[in-house]
Design a protein around this motif. Structure first.
Motif, mmCIF file in Angstrom:
data_model
loop_
_atom_site.group_PDB
_atom_site.id
_atom_site.type_symbol
_atom_site.label_atom_id
_atom_site.label_comp_id
_atom_site.label_asym_id
_atom_site.label_seq_id
_atom_site.Cartn_x
_atom_site.Cartn_y
_atom_site.Cartn_z
ATOM 1 N N ARG B 13 0.855 -1.210 0.000
ATOM 2 C CA ARG B 13 0.000 0.000 0.000
ATOM 3 C C ARG B 13 0.877 1.242 0.000
ATOM 4 O O ARG B 13 0.568 2.241 -0.635
ATOM 5 N N LEU B 16 2.007 1.911 -3.461
ATOM 6 C CA LEU B 16 0.952 2.547 -4.261
ATOM 7 C C LEU B 16 0.859 4.035 -3.928
ATOM 8 O O LEU B 16 0.675 4.873 -4.809
ATOM 9 N N ARG B 17 1.007 4.358 -2.645
ATOM 10 C CA ARG B 17 0.952 5.774 -2.253
ATOM 11 C C ARG B 17 2.142 6.545 -2.824
ATOM 12 O O ARG B 17 2.005 7.705 -3.209
ATOM 13 N N ALA B 20 1.372 7.504 -6.349
ATOM 14 C CA ALA B 20 0.181 8.320 -6.613
ATOM 15 C C ALA B 20 0.571 9.583 -7.376
ATOM 16 O O ALA B 20 1.385 10.374 -6.918
ATOM 17 N N GLY B 21 0.026 9.727 -8.557
ATOM 18 C CA GLY B 21 0.206 10.955 -9.331
ATOM 19 C C GLY B 21 1.565 11.139 -9.987
ATOM 20 O O GLY B 21 1.872 12.232 -10.441
ATOM 21 N N ARG B 22 2.381 10.086 -10.032
ATOM 22 C CA ARG B 22 3.680 10.267 -10.699
ATOM 23 C C ARG B 22 4.280 8.919 -11.094
ATOM 24 O O ARG B 22 3.867 7.867 -10.596
ATOM 25 N N SER B 65 4.373 3.107 -12.675
ATOM 26 C CA SER B 65 3.273 4.038 -12.440
ATOM 27 C C SER B 65 2.026 3.227 -12.077
ATOM 28 O O SER B 65 1.988 2.014 -12.257
ATOM 29 N N LEU B 66 1.018 3.908 -11.553
ATOM 30 C CA LEU B 66 -0.217 3.215 -11.202
ATOM 31 C C LEU B 66 -0.968 2.848 -12.481
ATOM 32 O O LEU B 66 -0.890 3.550 -13.486
ATOM 33 N N PRO B 68 -4.560 2.658 -13.832
ATOM 34 C CA PRO B 68 -5.924 3.061 -13.458
ATOM 35 C C PRO B 68 -6.934 1.922 -13.585
ATOM 36 O O PRO B 68 -7.812 1.780 -12.735
ATOM 37 N N LEU B 71 -6.909 -0.198 -10.568
ATOM 38 C CA LEU B 71 -7.461 0.478 -9.397
ATOM 39 C C LEU B 71 -8.984 0.532 -9.482
ATOM 40 O O LEU B 71 -9.681 0.513 -8.471
ATOM 41 N N ASN B 75 -12.080 0.132 -6.778
ATOM 42 C CA ASN B 75 -13.053 1.192 -6.633
ATOM 43 C C ASN B 75 -14.478 0.679 -6.863
ATOM 44 O O ASN B 75 -15.403 1.008 -6.126
#
Lengths: 160, 108
Positions: B13, B16-17, B20-22, B65-66, B68, B71, B75
């Motif tokens: 986790r 993943l954090r 986040a965003g990069r 990178s993540l 989507p 994810l 979600n």
């Protein structure tokens, strides 16, 4: 003058370290260097909002976030325990570190803010235990294994 | 259910954090942890297999990178089980949280 809030107290500490501010700073932002003075594990992502998670002696993890990262002079991060401990939940307190060059060395000032009155003495004991270890490590010396990894030792010293 | 096993592990986790965003290099990800690179590689492998992260190569660098789409599975599961009232509570809590965070840097 208004009396200091009874619900929020500050612990302040100052120590001179025989190393450059850059070196001292790295001991707060590089996990591999952090665990030489404090921590059995550390996850550090030094940017505002980044993870600052440290398990100082292997008994409980501190989970915080970096708030300000100004290499190599100033560092602010939130501080709180993941388990119910010392009246200090995650994000509830804040640690400010400032580094001022002083000749060949650096003066480190640390302020731990927003501590509940009950929590002050434990955190004081913690910083007074760990910051001298940082001073040794940053100066290239070996402080030895952290005696607080031994649970009976830490509970006795903290009186908990 | 592989996705849920992947995120059940605290270090994963945290990875993943971090992403986040990069996009970050695998070495940079490992450098944020005080554990060995092989341990982190193992976690990255699990996250990749679960479809939660993407990897691309740039020369000798592995960039992460993540993902989507991966994810989205998490979600959707949460959206499915979360009662509407809880959704409203979540949004209100998040709004308050971001307001607090914005003020956090200024407060003393």
């Amino acid at each position: 003058m208004p009396a200091p809030s009874e619900t929020e107290q500050v612990f302040e500490y100052e120590i001179r370290i025989a190393a450059s501010a850059e070196t001292v700073f790295e001991h707060f932002t590089d996990p591999a260097k952090m665990v030489r003075w404090m921590g059995t594990e550390a996850t550090l992502d030094p940017r505002p909002g980044g993870i600052c998670r440290i398990n100082p002696a292997g008994h409980a993890a501190m989970s915080g976030r970096f708030v300000e990262v100004e290499r190599p002079r100033r560092l602010v991060f939130t501080w709180g325990w993941e388990i119910e401990l010392l009246a200090t939940p995650p994000q509830s307190t804040i640690v400010e570190v400032s580094l001022t060059p002083d000749g060949e060395g650096t003066v480190l000032r640390l302020a731990h803010r927003r501590l509940k009155p009950d929590a002050v003495r434990y955190h004081r004991a913690g910083w007074e235990h760990y910051l001298p270890r940082l001073a040794l490590v940053a100066a290239g010396e070996d402080p030895g294994t952290d005696p607080w990894r031994d649970l009976p030792v830490v509970t006795k010293e903290l009186g908990i | 259910m592989e996705v849920f096993e992947a995120v059940a592990q605290p270090k994963r986790r945290e990875i993943l954090r971090l992403l986040a965003g990069r996009e970050l290099g695998a070495t940079e990800v490992a450098s944020r942890f005080a554990v060995t690179q092989p341990a982190i590689s193992q976690h990255l492998k699990v996250l990749k297999r679960a479809g939660l992260i993407n990897e691309r190569r740039e020369g000798t660098r592995r960039l992460l990178s993540l993902r989507p789409e991966g994810l989205l599975e998490l979600n959707e599961f949460l959206a499915e089980i979360m009662p509407a009232s809880l959704g409203a509570l979540k949004r209100a809590a998040e709004k308050e949280e971001s307001a607090n965070r914005g003020a956090g840097a200024k407060r003393n």
